[in-house]
Design an enzyme around this catalytic site. Structure first.
Site, short mmCIF file in Angstrom:
data_model
loop_
_atom_site.label_atom_id
_atom_site.label_comp_id
_atom_site.label_asym_id
_atom_site.label_seq_id
_atom_site.Cartn_x
_atom_site.Cartn_y
_atom_site.Cartn_z
N LYS A 1 -2.44 13.33 1.12
CA LYS A 1 -1.50 12.45 0.39
C LYS A 1 -2.21 11.77 -0.77
O LYS A 1 -1.69 11.70 -1.89
CB LYS A 1 -0.92 11.43 1.36
CG LYS A 1 -0.01 10.38 0.74
CD LYS A 1 -0.73 9.07 0.42
CE LYS A 1 -1.26 8.39 1.67
NZ LYS A 1 -1.90 7.08 1.35
N LYS B 1 -8.70 2.96 -6.10
CA LYS B 1 -8.73 3.64 -4.80
C LYS B 1 -8.50 5.14 -4.97
O LYS B 1 -9.11 5.96 -4.28
CB LYS B 1 -7.68 3.05 -3.86
CG LYS B 1 -7.63 3.72 -2.48
CD LYS B 1 -8.97 3.63 -1.74
CE LYS B 1 -8.97 4.43 -0.44
NZ LYS B 1 -8.11 3.82 0.60
#
Length: 298
Positions: free
Chosen positions: A239, A171
């Site tokens: 983030k 991811k």
């Protein structure tokens, strides 16, 4: 029918939970804001007043939360997932968190008698709503096979990529590629507009060639329309880019393009645009550009 608990009913979690209801599962949801729980109940699901209540009888537990500390907070403590889930329950963390945290939490989950999988998703809000998410899974093969029917209710491309933590690693790579692609498409649009090109026609032909991509397909027109309503907020991609750059540094991997794009994402958030869709990265590209006729001194 599988008894499923979904913790985190945000932009991604709520449509995923609704799709699981549609697929015929018994779904109980918990969220800090009651309105999202009510929305799930209206769709045929059930609501819980706490994490503990949601997971107590669940066979499968799905967490979809913003960041590593959020996941750690939900699974730990007397009211958390690990202390209240039934032995043998499958825990699927669909959040995007640090790979090292995912691996550590997986070990804690096993010690608590659970079967953990890190299974972050890609496809954004549109993919969550349509049930066409791409899901990258880290964990034991038998556990992946055990949740296949559940994941089929929310995803289209479901791939086991390795042991615990591997899903989060893949991811991170996904977020690197997406951010770089958004940056490139944004620069291309500003470039085309500066020369007065028919941008709609230009993006159509670009999309049919090697420059074509899911980002160009899904975000191109939104850039032209300056439509940055959040499907995936820039602050979350900020983030994620922190996860990518940190993990790359730990592995001794050089990602010069990724590092530059991470700075661009961070700068856009610092300008106050963190609540925009991640395609809002375009706003910084546009702000930094001087076009013919602009006053460069302005």
């Amino acid at each position: 029918m599988t008894k499923i608990a979904v913790i985190g009913l945000g932009i991604m979690g709520l449509p995923m939970a609704k799709n699981l209801v549609t697929a015929g599962h018994d779904v109980t949801g918990f969220n800090r804001s009651r309105g999202k729980i009510d929305a799930l109940v209206e769709a045929g699901g059930k609501g819980a007043d706490s994490v503990a209540d949601a997971v107590r009888e669940a066979e499968v537990i799905i967490t979809m939360l913003p960041d590593s500390p959020d996941v750690e907070a939900v699974v730990s403590g007397e009211e958390g997932v690990f202390a209240n889930a039934s032995a043998g329950a499958l825990w699927i963390d669909a959040s995007t968190i640090r790979p090292d945290v995912a691996a550590a939490l997986a070990e804690q989950a096993r010690e608590a008698g659970l079967r953990p999988l890190d299974a972050p998703v890609s496809g954004g809000e549109a993919g969550a709503i349509s049930g066409a998410l791409s899901i990258m899974i880290g964990g034991e093969t038998a556990d992946v096979e055990a949740v296949d029917e559940v994941l089929q209710g929310v995803g289209k491309t479901i791939v086991h990529v390795g042991p615990s933590g591997s899903g989060q690693t893949v991811k991170a790579a996904n977020q690197l590629i997406v951010a770089a692609n958004i940056q490139a498409v944004s620069e291309a649009v500003v470039f085309l507009e500066a020369y007065g090109v028919d941008t709609t026609a230009a993006l159509k032909v670009l999309g049919g060639g090697l420059a074509g991509s899911k980002v160009l397909e899904q975000k191109g027109q939104k850039l032209l329309d300056r439509d940055f309503a959040p499907g995936f907020r820039l602050e979350l991609h900020h983030k994620d880019m922190g996860i990518v750059t940190s993990a790359a540094r730990e592995a001794g991997v050089t990602i010069p393009l990724g590092s530059l794009v991470a700075q661009q994402v961070g700068a856009t958030v610092a300008r106050g645009d963190g609540g925009l869709d991640h395609s809002g990265l375009f706003t910084l590209v546009e702000a930094l550009s001087t076009r013919p006729g602009d006053d460069a001194r302005a």
